[in-house]
Design an enzyme around this catalytic site. Structure first.
Site, PDB file in Angstrom:
ATOM      1  N   ARG A   5       0.783  -1.244   0.000  1.00 16.24           N
ATOM      2  CA  ARG A   5       0.000   0.000   0.000  1.00 16.24           C
ATOM      3  C   ARG A   5       0.808   1.283   0.000  1.00 16.24           C
ATOM      4  O   ARG A   5       0.235   2.369  -0.049  1.00 16.24           O
ATOM      5  CB  ARG A   5      -1.007   0.041   1.158  1.00 16.24           C
ATOM      6  N   ASP A   6       2.129   1.217   0.063  1.00 21.23           N
ATOM      7  CA  ASP A   6       2.930   2.438  -0.029  1.00 21.23           C
ATOM      8  C   ASP A   6       4.242   2.150  -0.744  1.00 21.23           C
ATOM      9  O   ASP A   6       5.309   2.592  -0.337  1.00 21.23           O
ATOM     10  CB  ASP A   6       3.197   3.030   1.356  1.00 21.23           C
ATOM     11  N   LEU A   7       4.135   1.405  -1.837  1.00 16.28           N
ATOM     12  CA  LEU A   7       5.320   1.065  -2.608  1.00 16.28           C
ATOM     13  C   LEU A   7       5.769   2.301  -3.374  1.00 16.28           C
ATOM     14  O   LEU A   7       5.002   2.879  -4.133  1.00 16.28           O
ATOM     15  CB  LEU A   7       4.996  -0.078  -3.564  1.00 16.28           C
ATOM     16  N   ASN A  20      11.049   3.224  -0.629  1.00 18.86           N
ATOM     17  CA  ASN A  20      10.772   1.999   0.125  1.00 18.86           C
ATOM     18  C   ASN A  20      11.373   0.754  -0.535  1.00 18.86           C
ATOM     19  O   ASN A  20      11.036  -0.365  -0.163  1.00 18.86           O
ATOM     20  CB  ASN A  20       9.273   1.806   0.332  1.00 18.86           C
TER      21      ASN A  20
END
Length: 103
Positions: free
Chosen positions: A13-15, A19
Site C-alpha cells: 500500500r505504499d510502494l 521503500n
C-alpha cells in the site's frame, strides 16, 4: 520482493522508490532488492474492506486510480505503484513534473 509479499497475502500500500532498498550482496551473492516500510501494509483478503479502501493511506502519486477513487487496495495496486517507480527511475524529470499535480 513484491512477489514474496503478495504470496503471503499482503498488500504493501505504499510502494515507492524510497521503500525499495538495493543491498550490496556478498562475494557469493548478487545484489538484492529489499522492500521496506510495511507500516501501511494489510492482508489482501481482509474481511473489512475499510482497512484497505479510502483511508488516505499511501503516497498519492504512486496510488492506482481505483485506490484514489476509494476502492480496495489489491496486489494489482502494488504492481501499478511499481510501474510508477520504474517511470520515476527511467524518466525522472517527467516524473517530477507529473508529481507536481499531486502536491
Amino acid at each position: 520482493a513484491m512477489r514474496d509479499v503478495h504470496a503471503r497475502g499482503v498488500v504493501h500500500r505504499d510502494l515507492k522508490l524510497s521503500n525499495i532498498i538495493l543491498t550490496a550482496g556478498s562475494t557469493q551473492r548478487r545484489p538484492q532488492c529489499r522492500l521496506v516500510d510495511f507500516g501501511l501494509a494489510r492482508r489482501a483478503a481482509a474481511s473489512s474492506a475499510s482497512s484497505l479502501a479510502g483511508d488516505g493511506a499511501g503516497t498519492p502519486v504512486y496510488q492506482a486510480p481505483e485506490v484514489l477513487l476509494g476502492q480496495s487496495a489489491t496486489p494489482a495496486a502494488d504492481v501499478y505503484a511499481f510501474a510508477i517507480v520504474m517511470w520515476e527511475v527511467i524518466l525522472p524529470s517527467l516524473f517530477a513534473a507529473a508529481a507536481l499535480l499531486f502536491s
